[in-house]
Design an enzyme around this catalytic site. Structure first.
Site, PDB file in Angstrom:
ATOM      1  N   HIS A 122     -13.736  31.629 -43.822  1.00 19.60           N
ATOM      2  CA  HIS A 122     -12.899  30.435 -43.929  1.00 19.60           C
ATOM      3  C   HIS A 122     -11.846  30.724 -44.993  1.00 19.60           C
ATOM      4  O   HIS A 122     -12.098  31.484 -45.932  1.00 19.60           O
ATOM      5  CB  HIS A 122     -13.812  29.278 -44.364  1.00 19.60           C
ATOM      6  CG  HIS A 122     -13.187  27.926 -44.366  1.00 19.60           C
ATOM      7  ND1 HIS A 122     -12.396  27.474 -45.396  1.00 19.60           N
ATOM      8  CD2 HIS A 122     -13.255  26.908 -43.470  1.00 19.60           C
ATOM      9  CE1 HIS A 122     -12.011  26.242 -45.132  1.00 19.60           C
ATOM     10  NE2 HIS A 122     -12.513  25.875 -43.972  1.00 19.60           N
ATOM     11  N   ASP A 199     -21.114  32.009 -48.931  1.00 18.71           N
ATOM     12  CA  ASP A 199     -20.549  30.701 -48.617  1.00 18.71           C
ATOM     13  C   ASP A 199     -21.533  30.005 -47.675  1.00 18.71           C
ATOM     14  O   ASP A 199     -21.669  30.386 -46.514  1.00 18.71           O
ATOM     15  CB  ASP A 199     -19.175  30.903 -47.953  1.00 18.71           C
ATOM     16  CG  ASP A 199     -18.586  29.599 -47.409  1.00 18.71           C
ATOM     17  OD1 ASP A 199     -19.297  28.581 -47.392  1.00 18.71           O
ATOM     18  OD2 ASP A 199     -17.418  29.622 -46.991  1.00 18.71           O
ATOM     19  N   GLN A 202     -21.774  26.304 -43.980  1.00 19.13           N
ATOM     20  CA  GLN A 202     -22.233  26.078 -42.603  1.00 19.13           C
ATOM     21  C   GLN A 202     -23.696  26.470 -42.390  1.00 19.13           C
ATOM     22  O   GLN A 202     -24.177  26.435 -41.257  1.00 19.13           O
ATOM     23  CB  GLN A 202     -21.347  26.856 -41.618  1.00 19.13           C
ATOM     24  CG  GLN A 202     -19.886  26.402 -41.601  1.00 19.13           C
ATOM     25  CD  GLN A 202     -19.697  24.997 -41.039  1.00 19.13           C
ATOM     26  OE1 GLN A 202     -20.583  24.425 -40.418  1.00 19.13           O
ATOM     27  NE2 GLN A 202     -18.533  24.438 -41.277  1.00 19.13           N
ATOM     28  N   LYS A 225     -21.122  18.114 -45.736  1.00 16.77           N
ATOM     29  CA  LYS A 225     -21.566  18.771 -44.490  1.00 16.77           C
ATOM     30  C   LYS A 225     -23.086  18.687 -44.315  1.00 16.77           C
ATOM     31  O   LYS A 225     -23.606  19.054 -43.266  1.00 16.77           O
ATOM     32  CB  LYS A 225     -21.115  20.235 -44.481  1.00 16.77           C
ATOM     33  CG  LYS A 225     -19.587  20.370 -44.381  1.00 16.77           C
ATOM     34  CD  LYS A 225     -19.160  21.784 -44.160  1.00 16.77           C
ATOM     35  CE  LYS A 225     -17.744  22.059 -44.572  1.00 16.77           C
ATOM     36  NZ  LYS A 225     -16.749  21.733 -43.536  1.00 16.77           N
ATOM     37  N   CYS A 387      -9.179  26.857 -40.025  1.00 10.65           N
ATOM     38  CA  CYS A 387      -9.027  27.461 -41.368  1.00 10.65           C
ATOM     39  C   CYS A 387      -9.539  28.892 -41.388  1.00 10.65           C
ATOM     40  O   CYS A 387     -10.186  29.320 -42.360  1.00 10.65           O
ATOM     41  CB  CYS A 387      -9.739  26.641 -42.437  1.00 10.65           C
ATOM     42  SG  CYS A 387      -9.037  25.019 -42.661  1.00 10.65           S
TER      43      CYS A 387
HETATM   44  N1  PMP Z   1     -16.492  27.561 -45.878  1.00 10.71           N
HETATM   45  C1  PMP Z   1     -16.825  27.277 -44.617  1.00 10.71           C
HETATM   46  C2  PMP Z   1     -17.568  28.302 -43.805  1.00 10.71           C
HETATM   47  C3  PMP Z   1     -16.488  26.040 -44.071  1.00 10.71           C
HETATM   48  O1  PMP Z   1     -16.808  25.755 -42.808  1.00 10.71           O
HETATM   49  C4  PMP Z   1     -15.801  25.100 -44.872  1.00 10.71           C
HETATM   50  C5  PMP Z   1     -15.396  23.742 -44.320  1.00 10.71           C
HETATM   51  N2  PMP Z   1     -14.861  23.755 -43.049  1.00 10.71           N
HETATM   52  C6  PMP Z   1     -15.495  25.441 -46.190  1.00 10.71           C
HETATM   53  C7  PMP Z   1     -15.867  26.676 -46.657  1.00 10.71           C
HETATM   54  C8  PMP Z   1     -14.766  24.504 -47.102  1.00 10.71           C
HETATM   55  O2  PMP Z   1     -15.544  23.398 -47.392  1.00 10.71           O
HETATM   56  P1  PMP Z   1     -14.932  22.156 -48.171  1.00 10.71           P
HETATM   57  O3  PMP Z   1     -13.682  21.760 -47.444  1.00 10.71           O
HETATM   58  O4  PMP Z   1     -15.999  21.118 -48.098  1.00 10.71           O
HETATM   59  O5  PMP Z   1     -14.657  22.596 -49.567  1.00 10.71           O
END
Ligand code: PMP
Length: 428
Positions: A122, A199, A202, A225, A387
């Site tokens: 991401h 990270d 997910q 999440k 993203c």
């Molecule tokens: N890493 C991953 C794998 C994600 O899916 C996301 C959110 N889509 C993020 C980081 C960022 O999370 P946040 O917007 O809650 O900071």
């Protein structure tokens, strides 16, 4: 057993309608809906407890502080950290990674050093590292991926050099659903003395995570999440690492003593928590953790795996369907979990499995058209690059339609999705 109707009753939003149709919410990868208990925990705290934490001698402040610190302990048990000193509250995964990239960069990265990320990150696990590399004159390197969406972990043998300072990798891809073999990645990096950030944005919503078992040095996730509120997240770090790193932001809470000449910093975890924390959100996150724990992370995992298998097999019926990742459509078979081992242990040992995310395209229908028309049928999916622009480039596409499942989704909703895709496809 997992009583899906009772679970759904805990989420008031699931019974609303959009465009006069029942809502089918399949955008859980972006954010999850909140059970009643989480919203009530926030309302109750604002109505009955609200006071700033840590610095008050009065009753309410102490009660708010107790709730906030009890939440830290709850998070510790949720990811099985060794100590609450290793749990830093942030605004979310993004802030957790920015905190780490800044502090780690300041203390550990010099000109000519290297940082490794993976091909399926991401943006929030790319850009903070890229910014830090630019500041420090370091270089960003990338673990490559196969066409099926599996990381080439073997490439690490060549990628890691004596200039590598950290490896940063997502536990589960938010686009492909690939569950990466992070234990192997961590072991390889550790064999070369290199720390690893995982990270977990997910993974934490879908299966139990044990940071001590993974042996990762850092782990980030977002409250929103995992059925908790927005605005709260966590950075886990091994105490011996966090002790070595400088603060990220300056201000109240993170100090021991301040004079105009010199400031001394607070102990862990407060050293990294400048300013008033979102103590209402931390309490609500703890409530969400209680909620998912009461359902059982292994039960959630099994339910979502069954749903994903079902969805993949039904979606493959559709003419022109292209599903990205998913290695030919197999997800981790449920019976791989022996009676003695939990379902989550099966995930930890599998080389590459798949989670509750399906990214797809149908024929040459643009992802935005598909998403917009599905929305009119009451089906909420996400479209675009998710993203993860470098991953899109690797796949040779601009974007996908992504259906992502949560603990409350049903096979009936998968059927509505499949019928919806068929209906939209016929229009083109
Ligand atoms: N890493 C991953 C794998 C994600 O899916 C996301 C959110 N889509 C993020 C980081 C960022 O999370 P946040 O917007 O809650 O900071």
């Amino acid at each position: 057993m997992y009583d899906i109707q009772r679970v759904r009753d805990d989420f008031p939003i699931l019974s609303r309608q959009v465009y006069n149709r029942p809502l089918v919410y399949l955008d859980n990868g972006a954010t999850t809906q909140k059970p009643r208990c989480v919203v009530e925990a926030m309302v109750d705290e604002y109505y009955n407890v609200n006071a700033n934490v840590h610095r008050g001698v009065h009753f309410l402040s102490q009660q708010a502080t107790d709730l906030h610190e009890a939440s830290r302990e709850k998070v510790r048990t949720f990811i099985n950290a060794r100590s609450v000193n290793e749990i830093i509250f942030t605004r979310g995964t993004t802030e957790s990674i920015n905190l780490l990239a800044f502090s780690f960069g300041e203390a550990m990265v010099k000109e000519g050093d290297e940082v490794i990320v993976s091909a399926m990150e991401h943006h929030s696990n790319i850009v903070p590292w890229q910014m830090m590399c630019q500041r420090r004159g370091a270089q960003l390197k990338v673990i490559p991926m196969t066409d099926e969406g599996t990381l080439r972990v073997d490439a690490l043998d060549e990628l890691i050099t004596d200039r590598t300072r950290i490896v940063c990798c997502t536990h589960v891809s938010n686009v492909l659903g690939t569950v990466n073999p992070v234990k192997d990645i961590i072991a390889k990096a550790h064999a070369c003395g290199v720390p690893v950030l995982i990270d977990g944005a997910q993974s934490t919503p879908h299966f139990a995570v044990d940071v001590q078992n993974l042996d990762c040095d850092f782990f980030a996730f977002s409250g929103h999440k995992v059925y908790g509120p927005t605005g709260i997240g966590v950075l886990y770090g091994k105490e011996q690492w966090l002790d070595k790193l400088p603060p990220y932001q300056g201000g109240g809470e993170m100090i021991k003593n301040v004079s105009f000449e010199r400031t001394t910093f607070n102990v862990l975890p407060y050293k990294f928590e400048a300013g008033t924390p979102d103590y209402v959100a931390s309490h609500a996150l703890a409530t969400a953790i209680d909620y998912v724990s009461s359902l059982g992370m292994d039960n959630i995992y099994r339910h979502e795996q069954e749903l994903t298998s079902y969805a993949v097999s039904r979606m493959r019926e559709i003419d022109g369907m292209r599903i990205f990742g998913h290695c030919g459509g197999t997800v981790q078979p449920l019976n791989d979990a022996s009676p003695d081992s939990s379902a989550t242990a099966a995930v930890a040992t599998a080389a590459a499995t798949h989670d509750a995310v399906i990214s797809f395209l149908v024929g040459d229908i643009h992802h935005l058209d598909m998403g917009t028309l599905l929305d009119r049928l009451g089906i909420a999916v996400r479209t675009g690059h998710h993203c993860a622009e470098p991953l899109m480039r690797r796949l040779g596409i601009e974007g996908t339609v992504r259906a992502s499942f949560g603990l409350y989704n049903t096979k009936e909703e998968v059927d509505i999705l499949v019928e919806g895709i068929k209906r939209v496809s016929k229009m083109f």
